[in-house]
Design an enzyme around this catalytic site. Structure first.
Site, PDB file in Angstrom:
ATOM      1  N   ILE A  51      -1.534  -4.012  -6.191  1.00 51.87           N
ATOM      2  CA  ILE A  51      -2.913  -3.737  -5.780  1.00 51.87           C
ATOM      3  C   ILE A  51      -2.998  -2.316  -5.232  1.00 51.87           C
ATOM      4  O   ILE A  51      -2.144  -1.890  -4.459  1.00 51.87           O
ATOM      5  CB  ILE A  51      -3.362  -4.713  -4.654  1.00 51.87           C
ATOM      6  N   HIS A  53      -4.757  -0.777  -2.716  1.00 53.99           N
ATOM      7  CA  HIS A  53      -5.565  -1.265  -1.601  1.00 53.99           C
ATOM      8  C   HIS A  53      -6.619  -0.242  -1.183  1.00 53.99           C
ATOM      9  O   HIS A  53      -6.372   0.963  -1.222  1.00 53.99           O
ATOM     10  CB  HIS A  53      -4.664  -1.567  -0.399  1.00 53.99           C
TER      11      HIS A  53
END
Ligand SMILES: Cc1cc2nc3c(=O)[nH]c(=O)nc-3n(C[C@H](O)[C@H](O)[C@H](O)COP(=O)(O)OP(=O)(O)OC[C@H]3O[C@@H](n4cnc5c(N)ncnc54)[C@H](O)[C@@H]3O)c2cc1C
Length: 490
Positions: A51, A53
């Site tokens: 991910i 973020h």
């Protein structure tokens, strides 16, 4: 014996070390990356949530928060320059009770203070439209439009290839077992002989504390915090459209559910501190926890579509902070340690920061001939038929599919072996081309990939072709040969 005196030796060819290498290669410096394993991306960078973020999670005012937000902002341009996959799909942190709402609002406010753009809380109606499979218990969620998903292997490989193109040397199979200094020069003791450098960067992941403790009296401790995952087939890849998080707790961001950049569904991770820093086993209890916890935020996850499970190790440091600095009692030794999540996201910013420290120590000139672009591997799943035909005209091997699950051709596998640094194992081919990542999990394509490795790599033969280096060879002997030698099966 390597007689060269490098200006910079970077220990570790994960995403941190390779991001540093690429940034250092902008400077007129003689640099090398020293890696224990036989390839790049063999540590934590190969096993995480992937991910990118947004940056609301890390505590305000920390280096982790700053580099998260900076790294996120750099990702789009970097993915275009280095041609690796990145998709800004956005993330949702799901709140399942009114008692949790203040914590969600605090997360949003922290994100705003960290400089994360576009954060907003979406209520149940909108959330249901965004995510039809959201848990019935969900009442609202924090939406972060700047979050994304990426190809962590692709990023790591791209950074390494680009650094190599700009002159950085890669030295593999070279675990650093000792570090000493004499007359202003560091000497790394490795299995490939001593390596001398004026500046050393420690990007050793979960082992960064051991390297740090070889040179400093201010001891550091990194704990391996294991995270286990279930990876589901591409048939389940659209079960959610965003990365769906639970509300974070003291052990981290909790279990998430996300599409991956390769079209799969990823569910996990757990968070367990372990003693053995190389223990990437999965456990029945861990995988059970993944299944149970994910149901709190997303319903009806088709776990029957699971194609594999895996785990990765966070390099957890007690202050939960990145440590990026020249070591006070070891001038010229620069730590890049405690790089746990969001280290992947922060990596472009980490590279810049460490290169800044190197620049301050060595005062080098900029290289005018720095080449920022790198061409990625062909992706036969995403190109139109006429473009694929053009590739086949140039090289007919683009028409021979080796990995049927992920549609990877012989030409891509040969390309992976021919690049610098190139694939030397099945995992090396996998991380560069995406072969072996599909439903059959390399069941069908392994023998042909091993043959290609043997054809492409000088001195490679079937007995030495491996999954990921010595100890993981596939072939244990020739059946015919052993029969001739007395009828014993190998
Ligand atoms: C479960 C989990 C989920 C995560 N999810 C995310 C996420 O979604 N988003 C995000 O941004 N981050 C995430 N992270 C964090 C991210 O994966 C890491 O921060 C990042 O990959 C660390 O990269 P690195 O290069 O510092 O370490 P590594 O990738 O581990 O590289 C270190 C390298 O150093 C080498 N090395 C070690 N010791 C020596 C030695 N003595 N001599 C030579 N070489 C040595 C190792 O072989 C290794 O190749 C997650 C991590 C985990 C474990």
């Amino acid at each position: 014996m390597n007689e060269r005196l490098y200006d910079v030796a970077i220990i570790g060819a994960g995403v941190s070390g390779c991001a540093v290498a690429r940034e250092v290669s902008r400077l007129r410096l003689d640099a090398c990356v020293v890696e224990a394993e036989g390839d790049v991306c063999c540590g934590t960078t190969k096993a995480n949530s992937a991910i990118v973020h947004a940056g609301f999670d890390a505590a305000e005012g920390t280096l982790m928060a700053r580099l998260n937000v900076e790294g996120n902002a750099l990702f789009g341009e970097l993915s275009r320059e280095l041609d690796f996959a990145f998709d800004q799909i956005g993330s949702l942190v799901v709140c399942t009770s009114e008692e949790g709402r203040p914590a969600l609002e605090e997360l949003r406010d922290r994100g705003v203070r960290n400089g994360v753009p576009g954060l907003r809380i979406v209520e149940r109606d909108e959330l249901e439209r965004m995510e039809p499979n959201i848990s019935d218990a969900a009442i609202c969620a924090l939406f972060a439009p700047t979050a994304g998903i990426c190809d962590p292997f692709g990023l790591n490989v791209a950074l390494a290839e680009n650094a190599a193109e700009n002159g950085v040397e890669f030295i593999f199979d070279a675990p650093v077992t000792g570090v000493s200094k004499s007359e202003g020069v560091w000497e790394l003791c490795t299995a490939q002989g001593p390596i001398r450098a004026r500046v050393v960067v420690n990007a050793g992941g979960v082992h960064a504390d051991e390297l740090h403790n070889m040179v400093s009296e201010q001891k550091m401790e990194i704990v391996a915090r294991r995270g286990e995952y279930e990876l589901l087939d591409t048939t389940a890849g659209t079960h959610v459209r965003h990365t769906v998080f639970m509300l974070p707790n003291e052990m981290g961001k909790g279990v998430l559910v996300t599409p991956t950049i390769h079209g799969n569904l990823l569910v996990g991770p757990t968070a367990d501190d372990i003693d053995d820093k190389d223990d990437t086993r999965t456990t029945a209890a861990g995988l059970r926890a993944v299944v149970q916890k994910s149901a709190l935020t997303v319903k009806n996850i088709p776990f029957r579509e699971t194609v594999t499970s895996f785990s990765g190790l966070r390099a957890h440091q007690s202050a939960h902070e990145f440590i990026i600095e020249e070591v006070a009692d070891a001038p010229g030794f620069v730590d890049c340690a405690g790089i746990e999540s969001p280290g992947l996201t922060a990596s472009p910013a980490i590279g810049r920061m460490v290169a800044g420290i190197v620049r301050r120590i060595l005062s080098p000139e900029e290289r005018r001939d720095f080449q920022p672009q790198r061409k990625g591997f062909a992706n036969l799943n995403h190109i139109p038929a006429d473009e694929w035909n053009e590739l086949i005209k140039e090289d007919p091997a683009y028409g021979t599919i080796v990995c049927r699950c992920c549609r990877v051709s012989e030409a891509q596998i040969r390309d992976a072996c021919r690049r610098v640094p190139g694939a030397r194992s099945l995992d090396g081919v996998k991380s560069r081309t995406g072969a072996c990542m599909g439903r059959c999990q390399a069941g069908f394509c392994t023998p042909r990939i091993l043959e290609i490795l043997c054809e492409e790599i000088p001195d490679m033969d079937m007995e030495h072709a491996s999954k990921c280096g010595p100890g993981s060879e596939y072939v244990v002997g020739k059946i015919k040969g052993s029969l001739e030698g007395g009828g014993q099966r190998a």
